[in-house]
Design a protein around this motif. Structure first.
Motif, PDB file in Angstrom:
ATOM      1  N   ARG B   2      -2.508  42.765  39.907  1.00 51.31           N
ATOM      2  CA  ARG B   2      -3.647  42.904  39.015  1.00 51.31           C
ATOM      3  C   ARG B   2      -4.948  42.817  39.810  1.00 51.31           C
ATOM      4  N   GLY B  20      -3.090  37.859  31.104  1.00 55.61           N
ATOM      5  CA  GLY B  20      -1.814  37.245  31.442  1.00 55.61           C
ATOM      6  C   GLY B  20      -1.834  35.740  31.256  1.00 55.61           C
ATOM      7  N   TRP B  24       0.709  33.773  28.722  1.00 58.73           N
ATOM      8  CA  TRP B  24       1.727  32.817  29.153  1.00 58.73           C
ATOM      9  C   TRP B  24       1.433  31.410  28.665  1.00 58.73           C
TER      10      TRP B  24
END
Lengths: 298, 358
Positions: B2, B20, B24
């Motif tokens: 990324r 992300g 998560w």
């Protein structure tokens, strides 16, 4: 008489603290790291003496010499295998490392079946030798001298004289002093600093073994006897962390304070006296009695 | 991998750097909230202990990992918190008020310990905190009218303004909420000027001072915050165990806490919780492995301490960044995949720089 009695037991206890503190100071001076495993090294030394005396049946002197030699070798190996790879890392990692070594040493001794969890007596030849002085017919108010305590005091004095001579007159000793003052400069002058560090660890382990062998007749040999090492930190700080005579003097002060406060002050002060003394010392004179004052110059 | 292009300064201090993270951590939160329905009673209790130790670990991490002051007597703060909570709860004070009192009192004690920290450094500070730990343990054992002495003290179930929390699930949720709040608090603190001042002190006191950081104030603050978190953790610990005695807050407990933050990874918030997971799950793993080991090793009483010491030595020698450092390396390997260079995280070797002049 009472006070003399307390002073003698305090001094002998203080000598033990002083000897363990001597190990801290040796290592701190040479390598600028603090070993939290010193008490455990002492415990291993006492077990080494026990093993060579009871299981191998060596006579006392041979057993003492072999235990000290074995511990010196152990110290050198310890430095070579575990400490040297992280040379130059922050002091905190080496502190954690030595805590780990202490854990492993204590655990491994307890794992020896049938021996590790028991309490043993070290069969020393001077056991149960007691002299009495003064006092009335019933023995009240008399001064009782234990051979164990006298041996501790004499052996500490002898060891100190030996170390003093070694640092002053031998080549290795002078080299150790040089590398303790400035490692890099010593290295440039051709002193093998790394090998010296190994020797210093060996020396510290040997001194710890002496302390263990001297302490064993009083407190017995068991896996947790190394916790006494935690009381040697105050001794080292009171004396000044970088000073060899300071370690012994600090040990004596801690021993005396402990013995006197145990008698004159209420319960509970005996166990904490050493720590109260060290806190006061850190507030009043953080460098200790004999500590050198260093200042950064820009 | 990324790529994040920074287009404004605010991005540097964002809590979640990218989607992300949000995904998560939300997944983790959902899992934690669902835990009482997923795990059996026993494992839920272990999870509660992990949360409690995580809170204490956060405090010690702030002190040792971010401010660079390490305390070998941290169990003392845990003890102060636990006893404050026990005494006030038994007097009938509601749980949140008692918890606040426990945190405040521990913080006050932390300030007192922090005062010598202004004069002494490095190992001297370690010994000062060690001494303090011993003194607190002795006080807890001797002050019998309040603490019950060596025979310990019973702790009632938490009383949340009339709602008596006597189930494992209820208490788990209390711990979860407090753990989440304290994690967010620490994260927010670390991205604030105060947190950056702490890190500056850790990296170099002299340069921090020359940047205008008031060393005394920030060191004391760090001690106070760290002690407050330890006290809150201690309060929860007291409720979880329902019985506390002075020997639970001894030097071995302090060293366990230190071991926890070092193994978890000094200088990372993740490390506090990873270390807590290690500390709680290790005895279980050792117990499980006992069946597979020969009896002379498996039944020996010293096994646990050998394993702890061995793991600690291995981490200091091979992975000084701890479990979180290991994870970073794995992640970096995947991110850089064909281009991972072998010595990427290698430490510089040198002669010891003198600590005495610091």
């Amino acid at each position: 008489m009472q006070i003399l009695q307390l002073v003698i037991s305090g001094v002998s206890q203080g000598c033990i603290y002083g000897l363990i503190a001597l190990g801290f100071v040796l290592i701190y001076k040479a390598t600028e790291t603090v070993s939290f495993a010193q008490g455990e090294l002492m415990m291993l030394g006492a077990f080494g003496g026990l093993a060579s005396m009871t299981f191998m049946g060596f006579p006392y002197w041979l057993a003492v010499i072999s235990a000290i030699a074995a511990m010196a070798l152990f110290g050198v190996l310890l430095e070579r295998i575990v400490i040297r790879p992280i040379l130059g890392q922050p002091a905190f990692s080496i502190v954690m490392l030595t805590i780990g070594i202490g854990y492993v040493a204590r655990g491994l001794i307890t794992m020896i079946p049938g021996i590790g969890t028991e309490t043993h007596t070290l069969p020393v030849p001077y056991k149960d030798m007691i002299w009495k002085f003064g006092g009335d017919a019933n023995g009240i108010g008399s001064l009782v001298l234990n051979a164990e305590q006298l041996v501790i005091i004499a052996a500490t004095a002898g060891l100190c004289a030996l170390l003093f001579a070694a640092f002053k007159y031998s080549k290795v000793g002078v080299a150790m002093q040089a590398s303790s003052q400035n490692q890099l400069a010593a290295y440039y002058m051709g002193i093998p600093v790394k090998r010296l560090n190994g020797l210093v660890w060996g020396l510290a382990a040997a001194v710890a073994a002496v302390a263990g062998l001297l302490l064993a007749p009083i407190t017995f040999v068991h896996a947790n006897m190394g916790f006494i090492g935690l009381k040697a930190f105050p001794a080292a700080v009171v004396g000044g962390f970088g000073s060899l005579p300071g370690a012994i003097v600090g040990g004596l002060i801690i021993g005396l304070v402990e013995s006197l406060s145990g008698f004159y002050l209420p319960d509970g002060f005996k166990d904490t006296a050493a720590y109260i003394v060290v806190l006061v010392m850190l507030m009043v004179k953080p460098n200790g009695l004999f500590g050198e004052k260093l200042r950064k110059k820009v | 991998m990324r790529f994040i292009f920074r287009t404004d300064y605010g991005q540097d201090v964002k809590l979640a750097k990218h989607g992300g993270h949000v995904f998560w951590y939300s997944a983790l939160m959902v899992l934690l909230v669902a835990a009482p329905w997923l795990f059996a009673e026993y494992w839920l209790a272990q999870l509660t202990f992990i949360l409690i130790y995580g809170i204490v670990g956060l405090g010690l991490m702030l002190l040792a990992g971010f401010t660079g002051l390490f305390s070998i007597g941290h169990a003392a703060f845990l003890g102060v918190g636990a006893y404050t909570q026990a005494v006030f709860t038994n007097m009938g004070v509601p749980f949140p008020i008692a918890l606040a009192l426990a945190g405040t009192l521990s913080a006050a004690v932390g300030v007192v310990v922090g005062l010598p920290a202004l004069r002494v450094k490095g190992i001297y500070l370690g010994i000062a905190t060690l001494s303090f730990g011993f003194i607190v343990e002795e006080v807890l054992a001797r002050w019998e009218s309040v603490t019950g002495g060596n025979s310990g003290i019973q702790v009632k179930h938490p009383n949340l303004f009339g709602w008596k929390v006597d189930s494992g699930e209820g208490f788990y949720f209390i711990c979860l909420v407090i753990a989440v709040i304290s994690t967010l608090a620490i994260l927010n603190l670390l991205r604030s000027p105060t947190g950056r001042a702490f890190v500056a002190i850790r990296d170099s006191e002299i340069s921090a001072q020359s940047m205008g950081i008031h060393l005394a104030r920030y060191k004391t603050l760090s001690f106070a915050l760290s002690a407050a978190l330890a006290g809150i953790g201690g309060a929860l610990y007291a409720h979880k165990l329902r019985f506390i005695s002075p020997d639970q807050f001894n030097i071995l407990q302090s060293i366990d806490l230190l071991l926890m933050v070092v193994i978890g990874g000094l200088g990372s918030v993740h490390g506090a919780f990873l270390g807590a997971i290690f500390l709680i799950s290790m005895p279980q793993l050792i117990n499980l492995s006992k069946g597979y080991l020969p009896d002379t090793i498996g039944q020996a009483p010293g096994l646990q301490s050998v394993v702890y010491g061995g793991v600690l030595i291995a981490f200091v020698l091979f992975e000084p960044l701890g479990m979180y450092g290991r994870w970073l390396k794995v992640r970096t390997w995947f991110q850089l995949f064909p281009f991972y260079r072998k010595g990427l995280f290698k430490r510089q070797k040198s002669f010891q720089k003198s600590d005495r002049l610091k």
